[in-house]
Design a protein around this motif. Structure first.
Motif, PDB file in Angstrom:
ATOM      1  N   ARG A   1      48.330  63.540  16.429  1.00 31.16           N
ATOM      2  CA  ARG A   1      48.437  62.290  17.188  1.00 31.16           C
ATOM      3  C   ARG A   1      49.054  61.199  16.325  1.00 31.16           C
ATOM      4  O   ARG A   1      49.935  60.457  16.771  1.00 31.16           O
ATOM      5  CB  ARG A   1      47.059  61.858  17.692  1.00 31.16           C
ATOM      6  CG  ARG A   1      46.515  62.721  18.815  1.00 31.16           C
ATOM      7  CD  ARG A   1      45.277  62.105  19.441  1.00 31.16           C
ATOM      8  NE  ARG A   1      44.667  62.999  20.426  1.00 31.16           N
ATOM      9  CZ  ARG A   1      43.593  62.703  21.143  1.00 31.16           C
ATOM     10  NH1 ARG A   1      43.011  61.517  20.981  1.00 31.16           N
ATOM     11  NH2 ARG A   1      43.106  63.565  22.005  1.00 31.16           N
ATOM     12  N   ALA A   2      48.572  61.102  15.093  1.00 29.83           N
ATOM     13  CA  ALA A   2      49.126  60.089  14.191  1.00 29.83           C
ATOM     14  C   ALA A   2      50.583  60.394  13.864  1.00 29.83           C
ATOM     15  O   ALA A   2      51.429  59.488  13.823  1.00 29.83           O
ATOM     16  CB  ALA A   2      48.296  60.023  12.906  1.00 29.83           C
TER      17      ALA A   2
ATOM     18  N   TRP B   1      44.015  65.240  15.296  1.00 30.15           N
ATOM     19  CA  TRP B   1      44.191  63.829  14.941  1.00 30.15           C
ATOM     20  C   TRP B   1      45.395  63.619  14.048  1.00 30.15           C
ATOM     21  O   TRP B   1      46.093  62.598  14.171  1.00 30.15           O
ATOM     22  CB  TRP B   1      42.920  63.281  14.304  1.00 30.15           C
ATOM     23  CG  TRP B   1      41.858  63.057  15.321  1.00 30.15           C
ATOM     24  CD1 TRP B   1      40.709  63.772  15.505  1.00 30.15           C
ATOM     25  CD2 TRP B   1      41.870  62.058  16.354  1.00 30.15           C
ATOM     26  NE1 TRP B   1      40.004  63.283  16.576  1.00 30.15           N
ATOM     27  CE2 TRP B   1      40.690  62.227  17.114  1.00 30.15           C
ATOM     28  CE3 TRP B   1      42.752  61.039  16.704  1.00 30.15           C
ATOM     29  CZ2 TRP B   1      40.387  61.403  18.197  1.00 30.15           C
ATOM     30  CZ3 TRP B   1      42.449  60.228  17.784  1.00 30.15           C
ATOM     31  CH2 TRP B   1      41.269  60.412  18.524  1.00 30.15           C
TER      32      TRP B   1
ATOM     33  N   SER C   1      44.802  52.950  16.359  1.00 29.71           N
ATOM     34  CA  SER C   1      45.140  52.867  14.936  1.00 29.71           C
ATOM     35  C   SER C   1      45.433  54.256  14.376  1.00 29.71           C
ATOM     36  O   SER C   1      44.553  55.110  14.323  1.00 29.71           O
ATOM     37  CB  SER C   1      43.993  52.235  14.150  1.00 29.71           C
ATOM     38  OG  SER C   1      44.218  52.374  12.754  1.00 29.71           O
ATOM     39  N   THR C   2      46.665  54.462  13.914  1.00 26.76           N
ATOM     40  CA  THR C   2      46.992  55.748  13.299  1.00 26.76           C
ATOM     41  C   THR C   2      46.303  55.902  11.952  1.00 26.76           C
ATOM     42  O   THR C   2      46.040  57.012  11.501  1.00 26.76           O
ATOM     43  CB  THR C   2      48.516  55.904  13.114  1.00 26.76           C
ATOM     44  OG1 THR C   2      48.995  54.880  12.243  1.00 26.76           O
ATOM     45  CG2 THR C   2      49.236  55.827  14.447  1.00 26.76           C
TER      46      THR C   2
ATOM     47  N   ALA D   1      43.227  55.051  11.342  1.00 27.45           N
ATOM     48  CA  ALA D   1      41.917  55.612  11.675  1.00 27.45           C
ATOM     49  C   ALA D   1      42.034  57.071  12.111  1.00 27.45           C
ATOM     50  O   ALA D   1      41.161  57.887  11.821  1.00 27.45           O
ATOM     51  CB  ALA D   1      41.265  54.776  12.777  1.00 27.45           C
ATOM     52  N   MET D   2      43.124  57.408  12.793  1.00 24.92           N
ATOM     53  CA  MET D   2      43.335  58.801  13.201  1.00 24.92           C
ATOM     54  C   MET D   2      43.414  59.711  11.980  1.00 24.92           C
ATOM     55  O   MET D   2      42.812  60.788  11.945  1.00 24.92           O
ATOM     56  CB  MET D   2      44.625  58.920  14.014  1.00 24.92           C
ATOM     57  CG  MET D   2      44.599  58.223  15.353  1.00 24.92           C
ATOM     58  SD  MET D   2      46.222  58.311  16.192  1.00 24.92           S
ATOM     59  CE  MET D   2      46.002  57.075  17.480  1.00 24.92           C
TER      60      MET D   2
ATOM     61  N   ALA E   1      40.453  54.962  16.093  1.00 21.43           N
ATOM     62  CA  ALA E   1      41.523  55.806  16.620  1.00 21.43           C
ATOM     63  C   ALA E   1      41.686  55.606  18.126  1.00 21.43           C
ATOM     64  O   ALA E   1      42.807  55.589  18.641  1.00 21.43           O
ATOM     65  CB  ALA E   1      41.223  57.272  16.309  1.00 21.43           C
TER      66      ALA E   1
END
Length: 292
Positions: free
Chosen positions: A112-113, A109, A86-87, A89-90, A82
């Motif tokens: 954020r994604a 998170w 990487s969304t 991973a988020m 993240a």
């Protein structure tokens, strides 16, 4: 010689802009994009690294690839991915935070994604708002709509539920049926079942027992236990006793207790050969692929 101007522009892209463009890319897509030019290759290096962390995070999350399941290690890897933009991973980091009860961290998170355009992050953020106490239905609907327009089938199903129930929006049966149908066509099993009910009742669509039966069977063939029960009843009413037993047996095994009674009634009408054949079909049955 100086690099072409478009390469210079790519290399100068801020990280948040790059993340919005490529944050949801999978490794094959990142590799393909990295071949466009040197500037792309250099700019996407952190996201390519993120895919490695994402891969190891999934191994530790599921206990696969020769490693023992360890959510703490999985989270560490997802957070490393993240941090590199990487969304994917988020969202995975958010899922683990949610699973261990740290829902505020999960929402951070997911958001954020979501803000970077990731439809899974948008969907999960919306669902977290719906499940909050008190719920935030207004913002949930906004994120569900964004994810639905992007083609996220779970978001489409959740949006349909909200429209069907009038939760956070004005009740709209036609809108609900439309989004149920989109999610069903995308392979979402619960939406297939609800689409069948809409056609059966004529709710939001014209009534059609043919289409109701079609979608009920599709849901049943993909493991929806209530659909298996109801499709079994339909087959029983149509006189196809052996197939009815197969679906009713599957529904019974999935916990639909009412299916067991009907199944036993039918079994008494079948020959021993047909009964054995029906049980064999149930034992060897495999659900068709779906997005659940």
């Amino acid at each position: 010689p100086s690099p072409p101007s478009y390469q210079r522009r790519v290399s100068a892209l801020p990280n948040d802009v790059l993340a919005r463009i490529a944050g949801s890319f999978t490794l094959p897509n990142l590799r393909a994009a990295s071949l466009v030019c040197r500037a792309w290759r250099d700019a996407l290096k952190p996201l390519r690294e993120a895919m490695g962390f994402l891969k190891w995070g999934k191994k530790f999350k599921h206990g696969s690839g020769g490693v023992k399941a360890d959510l703490s290690k999985a989270l560490d890897y997802f957070l490393e991915g993240a941090a590199r933009g990487s969304t994917l991973a988020m969202v995975d980091a958010g899922l683990i935070y949610w699973e261990v009860g740290k829902k505020e961290n999960a929402v951070v998170w997911y958001r954020r994604a979501a803000e970077l355009g990731d439809s899974a992050g948008q969907c999960n953020l919306a669902i977290s708002f719906l499940q909050a106490n008190p719920s935030n239905t207004k913002e949930a609907i906004e994120w569900l709509y964004k994810a639905s327009v992007s083609g996220h089938v779970r978001a489409q199903y959740q949006l349909a539920l909200c429209l069907h129930q009038g939760r956070g929006v004005e009740q709209n049966s036609q809108g609900a049926a439309r989004w149920y149908s989109k999610a069903a066509q995308g392979g979402y099993v619960r939406a297939m079942y609800n689409t069948s009910l809409c056609y059966s009742l004529g709710e939001g669509v014209w009534q059609s027992h043919v289409l109701a039966r079609k979608w009920m069977k599709r849901a049943a063939d993909r493991g929806h236990s209530k659909a298996q029960f109801e499709h079994g009843l339909t087959l029983f009413s149509e006189g196809d006793l052996m197939k009815a037993v197969v679906y009713l047996e599957l529904a019974t095994r999935a916990g639909e207790t009412a299916a067991a009674h009907v199944k036993h009634v039918i079994l008494h009408r079948l020959s021993s050969t047909s009964r054995d054949r029906a049980m064999h079909l149930a034992d060897t049955w495999l659900a068709k692929p779906s997005t659940r």
